[in-house]
Design an enzyme around this catalytic site. Structure first.
Site, PDB file in Angstrom:
ATOM      1  N   ARG A 192       0.858  -1.177   0.000  1.00 18.67           N
ATOM      2  CA  ARG A 192       0.000   0.000   0.000  1.00 18.67           C
ATOM      3  C   ARG A 192       0.897   1.231   0.000  1.00 18.67           C
ATOM      4  NH1 ARG A 192      -1.941  -3.563   3.929  1.00 18.67           N
ATOM      5  NH2 ARG A 192      -4.021  -4.418   3.484  1.00 18.67           N
ATOM      6  N   LYS A 245      -1.785  -2.716   7.951  1.00 17.10           N
ATOM      7  CA  LYS A 245      -2.936  -2.243   8.714  1.00 17.10           C
ATOM      8  C   LYS A 245      -3.024  -2.962  10.054  1.00 17.10           C
ATOM      9  CE  LYS A 245      -5.973  -0.803   4.924  1.00 17.10           C
ATOM     10  NZ  LYS A 245      -7.291  -1.002   4.276  1.00 17.10           N
ATOM     11  N   HIS A 281      -2.352   2.572  -6.150  1.00 14.44           N
ATOM     12  CA  HIS A 281      -3.124   1.354  -5.921  1.00 14.44           C
ATOM     13  C   HIS A 281      -3.223   0.513  -7.193  1.00 14.44           C
ATOM     14  CE1 HIS A 281      -5.094  -0.450  -2.521  1.00 14.44           C
ATOM     15  NE2 HIS A 281      -6.103  -0.852  -3.273  1.00 14.44           N
ATOM     16  N   ARG A 302      -0.464  -1.812  -7.157  1.00 15.72           N
ATOM     17  CA  ARG A 302      -0.752  -2.917  -6.220  1.00 15.72           C
ATOM     18  C   ARG A 302      -1.628  -3.968  -6.917  1.00 15.72           C
ATOM     19  NH1 ARG A 302      -1.150  -4.351  -0.682  1.00 15.72           N
ATOM     20  NH2 ARG A 302      -3.233  -4.900   0.064  1.00 15.72           N
ATOM     21  N   HIS A 339      -3.888  -9.123   3.071  1.00 13.50           N
ATOM     22  CA  HIS A 339      -5.344  -9.183   3.204  1.00 13.50           C
ATOM     23  C   HIS A 339      -5.712 -10.082   4.379  1.00 13.50           C
ATOM     24  CE1 HIS A 339      -6.171  -8.115  -1.297  1.00 13.50           C
ATOM     25  NE2 HIS A 339      -5.959  -7.044  -0.555  1.00 13.50           N
ATOM     26  N   TYR A 370      -9.131 -10.682  -7.723  1.00 12.60           N
ATOM     27  CA  TYR A 370      -8.135 -10.734  -8.790  1.00 12.60           C
ATOM     28  C   TYR A 370      -8.368 -11.896  -9.750  1.00 12.60           C
ATOM     29  CZ  TYR A 370      -5.949  -7.099  -6.136  1.00 12.60           C
ATOM     30  OH  TYR A 370      -5.736  -5.921  -5.496  1.00 12.60           O
TER      31      TYR A 370
END
Length: 323
Positions: A151, A175, A253, A256, A279, A288
Protein backbone atom coordinates in the site's frame (compact mmCIF):
# COMPACT_ATOMS: atom_id res chain seq x y z
CA UNK A 1 -12.34 19.96 24.33
CA UNK A 2 -12.24 22.14 21.21
CA UNK A 3 -15.50 23.33 19.60
CA UNK A 4 -14.82 21.05 16.62
CA UNK A 5 -14.25 18.05 18.87
CA UNK A 6 -17.51 18.92 20.63
CA UNK A 7 -19.35 18.77 17.30
CA UNK A 8 -18.05 15.27 16.64
CA UNK A 9 -18.74 13.93 20.14
CA UNK A 10 -22.26 15.39 20.22
CA UNK A 11 -23.03 13.96 16.78
CA UNK A 12 -21.77 10.50 17.75
CA UNK A 13 -23.74 10.54 20.99
CA UNK A 14 -26.89 11.39 19.04
CA UNK A 15 -26.20 8.60 16.54
CA UNK A 16 -25.82 6.12 19.37
CA UNK A 17 -28.79 7.34 21.40
CA UNK A 18 -31.31 8.11 18.65
CA UNK A 19 -30.38 5.68 15.88
CA UNK A 20 -28.77 2.89 17.84
CA UNK A 21 -25.73 2.96 15.58
CA UNK A 22 -23.38 0.03 16.00
CA UNK A 23 -20.03 0.55 17.69
CA UNK A 24 -18.07 -0.13 14.50
CA UNK A 25 -20.24 2.38 12.64
CA UNK A 26 -19.59 5.01 15.29
CA UNK A 27 -15.86 4.32 15.16
CA UNK A 28 -15.89 4.72 11.38
CA UNK A 29 -17.81 8.00 11.63
CA UNK A 30 -15.38 9.24 14.27
CA UNK A 31 -12.29 8.40 12.19
CA UNK A 32 -13.70 10.03 9.06
CA UNK A 33 -14.79 13.20 10.84
CA UNK A 34 -11.48 13.49 12.71
CA UNK A 35 -9.69 13.32 9.36
CA UNK A 36 -11.95 16.10 8.05
CA UNK A 37 -11.34 18.09 11.25
CA UNK A 38 -7.57 17.72 10.83
CA UNK A 39 -7.80 18.94 7.24
CA UNK A 40 -9.91 21.92 8.31
CA UNK A 41 -7.38 22.83 11.00
CA UNK A 42 -4.60 22.94 8.38
CA UNK A 43 -6.86 25.21 6.32
CA UNK A 44 -7.53 27.47 9.34
CA UNK A 45 -11.23 26.62 9.09
CA UNK A 46 -13.86 25.55 11.62
CA UNK A 47 -16.91 23.33 11.33
CA UNK A 48 -19.24 26.27 11.93
CA UNK A 49 -17.72 28.32 9.08
CA UNK A 50 -17.38 25.60 6.44
CA UNK A 51 -18.80 26.29 2.99
CA UNK A 52 -19.63 23.87 0.20
CA UNK A 53 -16.35 24.74 -1.54
CA UNK A 54 -14.36 23.59 1.52
CA UNK A 55 -16.03 20.18 1.51
CA UNK A 56 -15.43 19.81 -2.22
CA UNK A 57 -11.77 20.76 -1.76
CA UNK A 58 -11.45 18.13 0.96
CA UNK A 59 -12.91 15.46 -1.34
CA UNK A 60 -10.43 16.44 -4.04
CA UNK A 61 -7.65 16.01 -1.49
CA UNK A 62 -8.98 12.54 -0.61
CA UNK A 63 -8.93 11.64 -4.30
CA UNK A 64 -5.37 12.95 -4.64
CA UNK A 65 -4.33 10.70 -1.75
CA UNK A 66 -5.44 7.72 -3.78
CA UNK A 67 -8.36 6.80 -1.52
CA UNK A 68 -10.91 4.47 -3.07
CA UNK A 69 -14.28 5.70 -4.24
CA UNK A 70 -15.90 3.68 -1.47
CA UNK A 71 -13.79 5.43 1.18
CA UNK A 72 -14.49 8.87 -0.30
CA UNK A 73 -18.21 8.09 -0.46
CA UNK A 74 -18.18 7.00 3.18
CA UNK A 75 -16.36 10.16 4.29
CA UNK A 76 -18.79 12.38 2.43
CA UNK A 77 -21.68 10.48 4.01
CA UNK A 78 -20.27 11.17 7.47
CA UNK A 79 -19.86 14.89 6.66
CA UNK A 80 -23.39 15.10 5.25
CA UNK A 81 -24.87 13.52 8.35
CA UNK A 82 -22.83 15.79 10.63
CA UNK A 83 -24.13 18.93 8.93
CA UNK A 84 -27.70 17.66 8.80
CA UNK A 85 -27.42 17.12 12.55
CA UNK A 86 -25.87 20.59 13.04
CA UNK A 87 -28.69 22.18 11.03
CA UNK A 88 -31.35 20.38 13.05
CA UNK A 89 -29.62 21.42 16.28
CA UNK A 90 -29.55 25.06 15.16
CA UNK A 91 -25.74 25.25 15.06
CA UNK A 92 -25.91 26.19 11.40
CA UNK A 93 -28.53 28.21 9.56
CA UNK A 94 -27.83 26.24 6.37
CA UNK A 95 -26.40 22.88 5.38
CA UNK A 96 -23.23 23.32 3.23
CA UNK A 97 -23.15 19.66 2.26
CA UNK A 98 -26.72 19.22 1.08
CA UNK A 99 -26.04 19.83 -2.63
CA UNK A 100 -22.87 17.78 -2.90
CA UNK A 101 -23.27 14.51 -4.76
CA UNK A 102 -20.94 11.73 -3.74
CA UNK A 103 -18.60 9.71 -5.91
CA UNK A 104 -20.66 6.57 -5.27
CA UNK A 105 -19.26 3.17 -4.62
CA UNK A 106 -17.10 1.71 -7.33
CA UNK A 107 -18.62 -1.63 -8.23
CA UNK A 108 -16.36 -2.18 -11.23
CA UNK A 109 -13.43 -4.52 -11.19
CA UNK A 110 -10.23 -2.82 -10.04
CA UNK A 111 -8.28 -1.28 -12.90
CA UNK A 112 -4.88 -2.76 -13.52
CA UNK A 113 -1.94 -2.39 -15.88
CA UNK A 114 -0.32 -4.73 -18.36
CA UNK A 115 3.24 -5.91 -17.78
CA UNK A 116 4.32 -3.76 -20.74
CA UNK A 117 2.74 -0.66 -19.18
CA UNK A 118 4.46 -1.34 -15.86
CA UNK A 119 7.79 -1.67 -17.68
CA UNK A 120 7.19 1.72 -19.30
CA UNK A 121 6.45 3.28 -15.90
CA UNK A 122 9.61 1.78 -14.39
CA UNK A 123 11.67 3.08 -17.31
CA UNK A 124 10.13 6.55 -16.88
CA UNK A 125 10.93 6.60 -13.16
CA UNK A 126 14.60 5.90 -13.88
CA UNK A 127 14.94 9.08 -15.95
CA UNK A 128 12.45 11.33 -14.11
CA UNK A 129 13.82 13.92 -11.71
CA UNK A 130 16.04 16.96 -11.70
CA UNK A 131 19.02 15.24 -10.09
CA UNK A 132 20.67 11.85 -9.69
CA UNK A 133 19.25 11.82 -6.17
CA UNK A 134 15.68 12.28 -7.41
CA UNK A 135 16.08 9.67 -10.12
CA UNK A 136 17.54 7.12 -7.68
CA UNK A 137 14.71 7.74 -5.22
CA UNK A 138 12.04 7.51 -7.93
CA UNK A 139 13.50 4.27 -9.24
CA UNK A 140 13.58 2.78 -5.77
CA UNK A 141 10.00 3.84 -5.03
CA UNK A 142 8.62 2.25 -8.18
CA UNK A 143 10.70 -0.92 -8.03
CA UNK A 144 9.71 -1.53 -4.40
CA UNK A 145 6.05 -0.83 -5.07
CA UNK A 146 5.79 -3.22 -8.00
CA UNK A 147 8.01 -5.89 -6.41
CA UNK A 148 6.01 -6.03 -3.18
CA UNK A 149 2.48 -4.77 -3.89
CA UNK A 150 2.66 -2.54 -0.84
CA UNK A 151 0.00 0.00 0.00
CA UNK A 152 1.25 3.53 -0.65
CA UNK A 153 1.12 4.37 3.06
CA UNK A 154 3.34 1.36 3.77
CA UNK A 155 5.78 2.38 1.04
CA UNK A 156 6.31 6.03 1.98
CA UNK A 157 6.48 5.20 5.69
CA UNK A 158 9.05 2.41 5.38
CA UNK A 159 11.68 2.58 8.16
CA UNK A 160 15.24 2.61 6.90
CA UNK A 161 16.05 -0.22 9.32
CA UNK A 162 13.94 -2.57 7.19
CA UNK A 163 16.19 -1.91 4.19
CA UNK A 164 19.58 -2.55 5.79
CA UNK A 165 21.82 -5.48 4.92
CA UNK A 166 20.76 -6.06 1.30
CA UNK A 167 17.58 -7.87 2.35
CA UNK A 168 16.08 -10.64 0.24
CA UNK A 169 12.84 -10.17 2.17
CA UNK A 170 11.29 -6.89 3.24
CA UNK A 171 9.44 -6.62 6.55
CA UNK A 172 6.29 -4.54 6.05
CA UNK A 173 4.08 -3.24 8.85
CA UNK A 174 0.55 -3.07 7.49
CA UNK A 175 -2.94 -2.24 8.71
CA UNK A 176 -3.51 -2.78 12.39
CA UNK A 177 0.23 -3.07 12.99
CA UNK A 178 0.30 -6.53 11.38
CA UNK A 179 3.66 -7.48 9.92
CA UNK A 180 4.38 -9.54 6.84
CA UNK A 181 7.46 -10.57 4.87
CA UNK A 182 7.58 -9.94 1.13
CA UNK A 183 10.45 -11.06 -1.14
CA UNK A 184 12.34 -8.47 -3.16
CA UNK A 185 13.11 -8.90 -6.84
CA UNK A 186 16.72 -8.43 -8.02
CA UNK A 187 15.89 -5.07 -9.71
CA UNK A 188 14.26 -3.86 -6.49
CA UNK A 189 17.30 -4.88 -4.43
CA UNK A 190 19.61 -3.09 -6.85
CA UNK A 191 17.50 0.08 -6.76
CA UNK A 192 17.28 -0.09 -2.97
CA UNK A 193 21.05 -0.43 -2.57
CA UNK A 194 21.68 2.53 -4.90
CA UNK A 195 19.18 4.72 -3.05
CA UNK A 196 20.59 3.80 0.36
CA UNK A 197 24.03 5.09 -0.64
CA UNK A 198 22.56 8.45 -1.63
CA UNK A 199 20.13 8.53 1.29
CA UNK A 200 22.90 7.89 3.83
CA UNK A 201 24.96 10.68 2.29
CA UNK A 202 22.03 13.04 2.77
CA UNK A 203 21.71 11.82 6.35
CA UNK A 204 25.37 12.66 7.01
CA UNK A 205 24.74 16.18 5.74
CA UNK A 206 21.73 16.52 8.02
CA UNK A 207 23.69 15.25 10.98
CA UNK A 208 26.55 17.71 10.33
CA UNK A 209 23.96 20.49 10.28
CA UNK A 210 22.79 19.45 13.75
CA UNK A 211 19.53 17.87 12.60
CA UNK A 212 18.27 14.64 14.16
CA UNK A 213 18.59 11.39 12.27
CA UNK A 214 15.57 10.22 10.30
CA UNK A 215 14.12 6.76 10.78
CA UNK A 216 12.52 6.71 7.34
CA UNK A 217 13.87 5.28 4.10
CA UNK A 218 12.32 8.10 2.06
CA UNK A 219 12.99 10.95 4.45
CA UNK A 220 11.89 14.52 3.75
CA UNK A 221 11.57 17.77 5.67
CA UNK A 222 7.75 17.47 5.70
CA UNK A 223 5.81 17.39 8.95
CA UNK A 224 5.43 13.64 8.57
CA UNK A 225 9.19 13.23 8.21
CA UNK A 226 8.84 11.18 5.06
CA UNK A 227 7.54 11.45 1.51
CA UNK A 228 3.78 11.97 1.70
CA UNK A 229 1.15 9.88 -0.05
CA UNK A 230 -0.03 12.96 -1.91
CA UNK A 231 3.45 13.73 -3.22
CA UNK A 232 3.93 10.17 -4.42
CA UNK A 233 0.50 10.27 -6.07
CA UNK A 234 1.64 13.29 -8.07
CA UNK A 235 4.98 11.64 -8.89
CA UNK A 236 3.36 8.53 -10.32
CA UNK A 237 1.16 10.70 -12.54
CA UNK A 238 4.33 12.39 -13.84
CA UNK A 239 5.83 8.97 -14.61
CA UNK A 240 2.68 8.02 -16.51
CA UNK A 241 2.86 11.12 -18.69
CA UNK A 242 6.56 10.51 -19.38
CA UNK A 243 5.87 6.84 -20.18
CA UNK A 244 2.99 7.53 -22.53
CA UNK A 245 0.57 5.63 -20.30
CA UNK A 246 -2.81 7.22 -19.59
CA UNK A 247 -2.48 9.04 -16.24
CA UNK A 248 -6.16 8.33 -15.59
CA UNK A 249 -5.42 4.64 -15.11
CA UNK A 250 -2.22 5.03 -13.06
CA UNK A 251 -2.35 5.38 -9.28
CA UNK A 252 -0.28 3.80 -6.49
CA UNK A 253 -3.12 1.35 -5.92
CA UNK A 254 -3.16 0.42 -9.62
CA UNK A 255 0.42 -0.83 -9.19
CA UNK A 256 -0.75 -2.92 -6.22
CA UNK A 257 -3.46 -4.41 -8.41
CA UNK A 258 -0.92 -5.07 -11.17
CA UNK A 259 1.37 -6.85 -8.70
CA UNK A 260 -1.41 -9.24 -7.70
CA UNK A 261 -2.85 -9.74 -11.18
CA UNK A 262 0.53 -10.47 -12.76
CA UNK A 263 1.39 -12.95 -10.02
CA UNK A 264 -1.90 -14.75 -10.55
CA UNK A 265 -1.43 -14.77 -14.32
CA UNK A 266 1.97 -16.38 -13.87
CA UNK A 267 0.77 -19.20 -11.66
CA UNK A 268 0.78 -17.91 -8.07
CA UNK A 269 -2.00 -19.23 -5.83
CA UNK A 270 -4.53 -17.03 -4.06
CA UNK A 271 -3.35 -17.87 -0.55
CA UNK A 272 0.19 -16.75 -1.35
CA UNK A 273 -1.07 -13.52 -2.92
CA UNK A 274 -3.30 -12.95 0.12
CA UNK A 275 -0.24 -13.20 2.38
CA UNK A 276 1.86 -10.91 0.21
CA UNK A 277 -0.86 -8.25 0.03
CA UNK A 278 -1.64 -8.44 3.74
CA UNK A 279 -5.34 -9.18 3.20
CA UNK A 280 -7.07 -10.42 6.34
CA UNK A 281 -9.61 -12.41 4.31
CA UNK A 282 -8.92 -14.39 1.13
CA UNK A 283 -12.31 -13.21 -0.17
CA UNK A 284 -10.72 -9.81 -0.68
CA UNK A 285 -7.99 -11.39 -2.78
CA UNK A 286 -10.46 -13.35 -4.91
CA UNK A 287 -11.35 -10.18 -6.84
CA UNK A 288 -8.14 -10.73 -8.79
CA UNK A 289 -9.45 -13.99 -10.26
CA UNK A 290 -12.26 -11.93 -11.81
CA UNK A 291 -9.80 -9.32 -13.03
CA UNK A 292 -7.72 -12.00 -14.69
CA UNK A 293 -10.79 -13.64 -16.25
CA UNK A 294 -11.90 -10.28 -17.66
CA UNK A 295 -8.45 -9.59 -19.11
CA UNK A 296 -8.21 -13.05 -20.69
CA UNK A 297 -11.67 -12.68 -22.23
CA UNK A 298 -10.72 -9.29 -23.63
CA UNK A 299 -7.48 -10.73 -25.00
CA UNK A 300 -9.28 -13.53 -26.83
CA UNK A 301 -12.03 -11.31 -28.20
CA UNK A 302 -9.53 -8.72 -29.38
CA UNK A 303 -6.72 -10.83 -30.78
CA UNK A 304 -7.99 -14.30 -31.68
CA UNK A 305 -8.09 -14.63 -35.48
CA UNK A 306 -11.46 -16.40 -35.37
CA UNK A 307 -13.08 -14.07 -32.80
CA UNK A 308 -14.76 -11.89 -35.44
CA UNK A 309 -17.55 -13.87 -37.08
CA UNK A 310 -17.87 -11.30 -39.83
CA UNK A 311 -14.21 -11.59 -40.71
CA UNK A 312 -14.48 -15.36 -40.89
CA UNK A 313 -17.43 -15.45 -43.27
CA UNK A 314 -16.24 -12.57 -45.47
CA UNK A 315 -12.92 -14.30 -45.99
CA UNK A 316 -14.67 -17.42 -47.17
CA UNK A 317 -13.87 -19.37 -44.03
CA UNK A 318 -17.04 -20.91 -42.71
CA UNK A 319 -17.45 -22.60 -39.35
CA UNK A 320 -17.57 -26.38 -39.67
CA UNK A 321 -20.76 -28.26 -39.12
CA UNK A 322 -21.19 -29.74 -35.66
CA UNK A 323 -19.84 -33.27 -35.61
Amino acid sequence: MTPQTHWISAFLEAQAAELGAARNTLLAYGRDLQDFESWLTHQNQRFDAVQQSHIEAYLIQCDAQGLSRATRARRLSAIKQLYRFAFEEGWRTENPAIQITGPGRDKRLPQTLSEAEVDLLLDAARVSGRSDRDRARNTCLMELLYATGMRVSELVGLPVSAARGDPRMLLIRGKGGKERMVPLSPPARTALAAWLVIRDGLEDTRRNAGKPASKYLFMTSSAAGHLTRHRFYLLIKEFAVAAGVSPAKVTPHTLRHAFATHLLANGADLRSIQTLLGHADVATTEIYTHVLEARLSELVLTHHPLANEGARTSSGIMPPDDQ
